[in-house]
Design a protein around this motif. Structure first.
Motif, mmCIF file in Angstrom:
data_model
loop_
_atom_site.group_PDB
_atom_site.id
_atom_site.type_symbol
_atom_site.label_atom_id
_atom_site.label_comp_id
_atom_site.label_asym_id
_atom_site.label_seq_id
_atom_site.Cartn_x
_atom_site.Cartn_y
_atom_site.Cartn_z
ATOM 1 N N MET A 159 0.869 -1.166 0.000
ATOM 2 C CA MET A 159 0.000 0.000 0.000
ATOM 3 C C MET A 159 0.911 1.224 0.000
ATOM 4 S SD MET A 159 -2.712 1.349 2.876
ATOM 5 C CE MET A 159 -1.450 1.524 4.129
ATOM 6 N N VAL A 160 0.673 2.142 -0.908
ATOM 7 C CA VAL A 160 1.428 3.391 -0.961
ATOM 8 C C VAL A 160 0.450 4.534 -0.736
ATOM 9 C CG1 VAL A 160 2.848 4.912 -2.386
ATOM 10 C CG2 VAL A 160 3.184 2.439 -2.491
ATOM 11 N N LEU A 161 0.802 5.411 0.189
ATOM 12 C CA LEU A 161 -0.019 6.583 0.499
ATOM 13 C C LEU A 161 0.756 7.838 0.132
ATOM 14 C CD1 LEU A 161 -1.189 5.491 4.055
ATOM 15 C CD2 LEU A 161 -2.500 5.349 1.929
ATOM 16 N N THR A 162 0.048 8.807 -0.431
ATOM 17 C CA THR A 162 0.651 10.089 -0.774
ATOM 18 C C THR A 162 -0.306 11.199 -0.367
ATOM 19 O OG1 THR A 162 1.695 9.091 -2.701
ATOM 20 C CG2 THR A 162 1.611 11.476 -2.656
ATOM 21 N N GLN A 163 0.251 12.217 0.262
ATOM 22 C CA GLN A 163 -0.538 13.399 0.595
ATOM 23 C C GLN A 163 0.401 14.580 0.725
ATOM 24 O OE1 GLN A 163 -2.749 13.428 4.322
ATOM 25 N NE2 GLN A 163 -4.309 14.728 3.408
ATOM 26 N N GLY A 164 0.114 15.628 -0.023
ATOM 27 C CA GLY A 164 0.914 16.844 0.071
ATOM 28 C C GLY A 164 2.395 16.632 -0.170
ATOM 29 N N GLY A 165 2.742 15.744 -1.062
ATOM 30 C CA GLY A 165 4.153 15.489 -1.349
ATOM 31 C C GLY A 165 4.812 14.496 -0.400
ATOM 32 N N VAL A 166 4.088 14.066 0.614
ATOM 33 C CA VAL A 166 4.620 13.073 1.553
ATOM 34 C C VAL A 166 4.182 11.697 1.072
ATOM 35 C CG1 VAL A 166 4.610 12.241 3.937
ATOM 36 C CG2 VAL A 166 4.510 14.692 3.477
ATOM 37 N N LYS A 167 5.151 10.783 0.928
ATOM 38 C CA LYS A 167 4.853 9.426 0.478
ATOM 39 C C LYS A 167 5.250 8.428 1.559
ATOM 40 C CE LYS A 167 5.732 10.120 -4.462
ATOM 41 N NZ LYS A 167 6.552 9.667 -5.588
ATOM 42 N N ALA A 168 4.471 7.350 1.654
ATOM 43 C CA ALA A 168 4.786 6.267 2.586
ATOM 44 C C ALA A 168 4.337 4.955 1.962
ATOM 45 C CB ALA A 168 4.091 6.479 3.920
ATOM 46 N N ALA A 169 5.028 3.881 2.323
ATOM 47 C CA ALA A 169 4.683 2.560 1.805
ATOM 48 C C ALA A 169 4.647 1.547 2.941
ATOM 49 C CB ALA A 169 5.702 2.114 0.756
ATOM 50 N N VAL A 170 3.698 0.634 2.842
ATOM 51 C CA VAL A 170 3.606 -0.506 3.761
ATOM 52 C C VAL A 170 3.591 -1.751 2.884
ATOM 53 C CG1 VAL A 170 2.241 -1.678 5.523
ATOM 54 C CG2 VAL A 170 2.243 0.817 5.418
ATOM 55 N N ILE A 171 4.520 -2.662 3.161
ATOM 56 C CA ILE A 171 4.614 -3.904 2.403
ATOM 57 C C ILE A 171 4.542 -5.051 3.403
ATOM 58 C CG2 ILE A 171 6.034 -5.271 0.830
ATOM 59 C CD1 ILE A 171 7.413 -2.391 0.248
ATOM 60 N N VAL A 172 3.602 -5.955 3.190
ATOM 61 C CA VAL A 172 3.427 -7.103 4.078
ATOM 62 C C VAL A 172 3.620 -8.364 3.248
ATOM 63 C CG1 VAL A 172 1.885 -8.292 5.670
ATOM 64 C CG2 VAL A 172 1.823 -5.805 5.520
ATOM 65 N N CYS A 173 4.515 -9.245 3.723
ATOM 66 C CA CYS A 173 4.861 -10.461 2.990
ATOM 67 C C CYS A 173 4.437 -11.701 3.765
ATOM 68 C CB CYS A 173 6.372 -10.520 2.773
ATOM 69 S SG CYS A 173 7.054 -9.068 1.958
ATOM 70 N N ASP A 174 3.940 -12.692 3.049
ATOM 71 C CA ASP A 174 3.613 -13.979 3.665
ATOM 72 C C ASP A 174 4.907 -14.763 3.881
ATOM 73 O OD1 ASP A 174 0.856 -13.609 3.748
ATOM 74 O OD2 ASP A 174 0.562 -14.427 1.735
ATOM 75 N N LEU A 175 5.669 -14.327 4.861
ATOM 76 C CA LEU A 175 6.938 -14.955 5.210
ATOM 77 C C LEU A 175 7.006 -15.131 6.719
ATOM 78 C CD1 LEU A 175 9.386 -12.851 2.997
ATOM 79 C CD2 LEU A 175 8.582 -15.183 2.567
ATOM 80 N N LEU A 176 7.936 -15.951 7.167
ATOM 81 C CA LEU A 176 8.132 -16.136 8.592
ATOM 82 C C LEU A 176 8.615 -14.835 9.233
ATOM 83 C CD1 LEU A 176 8.260 -18.080 11.025
ATOM 84 C CD2 LEU A 176 10.650 -18.451 10.439
ATOM 85 N N SER A 177 9.555 -14.185 8.565
ATOM 86 C CA SER A 177 10.092 -12.933 9.091
ATOM 87 C C SER A 177 10.720 -12.145 7.952
ATOM 88 C CB SER A 177 11.149 -13.211 10.167
ATOM 89 O OG SER A 177 12.277 -13.855 9.591
ATOM 90 N N VAL A 178 10.982 -10.898 8.229
ATOM 91 C CA VAL A 178 11.741 -10.049 7.319
ATOM 92 C C VAL A 178 12.869 -9.454 8.167
ATOM 93 C CG1 VAL A 178 11.712 -8.110 5.711
ATOM 94 C CG2 VAL A 178 9.665 -9.521 5.983
ATOM 95 N N PRO A 179 14.014 -10.141 8.228
ATOM 96 C CA PRO A 179 15.117 -9.659 9.053
ATOM 97 C C PRO A 179 15.595 -8.275 8.630
ATOM 98 C CG PRO A 179 15.476 -11.925 8.368
ATOM 99 C CD PRO A 179 14.315 -11.403 7.572
ATOM 100 N N GLU A 180 16.192 -7.567 9.562
ATOM 101 C CA GLU A 180 16.624 -6.184 9.341
ATOM 102 C C GLU A 180 17.510 -6.016 8.106
ATOM 103 O OE1 GLU A 180 19.042 -2.778 9.288
ATOM 104 O OE2 GLU A 180 19.852 -4.691 9.987
ATOM 105 N N PRO A 181 18.510 -6.886 7.859
ATOM 106 C CA PRO A 181 19.323 -6.677 6.647
ATOM 107 C C PRO A 181 18.508 -6.792 5.356
ATOM 108 C CG PRO A 181 20.430 -8.170 8.168
ATOM 109 C CD PRO A 181 19.039 -7.968 8.697
ATOM 110 N N LEU A 182 17.555 -7.698 5.322
ATOM 111 C CA LEU A 182 16.697 -7.849 4.150
ATOM 112 C C LEU A 182 15.763 -6.651 4.012
ATOM 113 C CD1 LEU A 182 15.736 -9.595 1.793
ATOM 114 C CD2 LEU A 182 14.246 -10.816 3.395
ATOM 115 N N SER A 183 15.189 -6.213 5.129
ATOM 116 C CA SER A 183 14.311 -5.047 5.130
ATOM 117 C C SER A 183 15.066 -3.799 4.672
ATOM 118 C CB SER A 183 13.733 -4.825 6.531
ATOM 119 O OG SER A 183 12.998 -3.632 6.592
ATOM 120 N N THR A 184 16.269 -3.626 5.175
ATOM 121 C CA THR A 184 17.085 -2.464 4.804
ATOM 122 C C THR A 184 17.366 -2.451 3.302
ATOM 123 O OG1 THR A 184 18.087 -2.292 6.984
ATOM 124 C CG2 THR A 184 19.318 -1.321 5.157
ATOM 125 N N ALA A 185 17.759 -3.599 2.759
ATOM 126 C CA ALA A 185 18.055 -3.673 1.327
ATOM 127 C C ALA A 185 16.806 -3.366 0.499
ATOM 128 C CB ALA A 185 18.595 -5.059 0.979
#
Length: 142
Positions: A67-93
Motif C-alpha cells: 500500500m502506498v499513500l501520498t498526501q501533500g508530497g509526503v509518500k509512505a509505503a507498507v509492504i506485508v509479505c507472507d513470510l516467517l520474518s523479514v530480518p533487518e538486513p533484508l528489510s534495509t536492502a
C-alpha cells in the motif's frame, strides 16, 4: 498485525507526523495497492523450525501486498509479505530499493511479515546451514 490494522496504523502515524506544524487539509490523500505472488517452487525449506522441512507442493499461494499513500508530497509505503520474518538486513536492502526506484523515503517504508511457518526461510543462520547442507547433498558447487 493484519494488513487493514497495519494500514490504519500507518495512516494515523502520517497524520500525527504531519500534525499541526504542517497542514495537509487541502491536499487529498491518495492510496495505491498492489500484490505479487512470491510462492517458491516445491522443494524450498520451510521456515520456523529447528529441523529441516522441505515443501512438497503449494496449498495456498504466498503474497507480498503493498500500500502506498501520498498526501501533500509526503509518500509512505507498507509492504506485508507472507513470510516467517523479514530480518533487518533484508528489510534495509528492500527499503533502499523502494527509495531508489519509487522515491519513497527509506524512513517512510515499513516491511513486515505475516509470520507464516509454512513459508520459506530466505534469510538467517538456519537457512544458511540447511542450504549449504542441501547443496552439499546435491553436490552443487557455488
Amino acid at each position: 498485525m493484519t494488513f487493514p490494522r497495519l494500514a490504519a496504523f500507518v495512516v494515523a502515524a502520517l497524520m500525527v507526523a504531519n500534525g499541526p506544524s504542517r497542514s495537509l487539509a487541502g491536499d487529498p490523500l491518495q492510496a495505491g495497492f498492489a500484490e505479487a505472488d512470491i510462492t517458491p517452487p516445491a522443494g524450498f525449506r520451510k521456515g520456523g523450525g529447528y529441523s529441516e522441512v522441505i515443501s512438497t507442493g503449494v496449498h495456498d499461494p504466498l503474497r507480498a501486498k503493498a500500500m502506498v499513500l501520498t498526501q501533500g508530497g509526503v509518500k509512505a509505503a507498507v509492504i506485508v509479505c507472507d513470510l516467517l520474518s523479514v530480518p533487518e538486513p533484508l528489510s534495509t536492502a528492500a527499503r533502499k530499493q523502494v527509495a531508489g526506484k519509487l522515491g519513497i523515503p527509506f524512513e517512510h517504508t515499513i516491511i513486515a511479515a505475516t509470520h507464516n511457518h509454512g513459508s520459506p526461510e530466505y534469510w538467517g543462520p538456519l537457512r544458511d546451514i540447511f542450504h549449504k547442507k542441501r547443496l552439499k547433498k546435491r553436490k552443487v558447487n557455488k
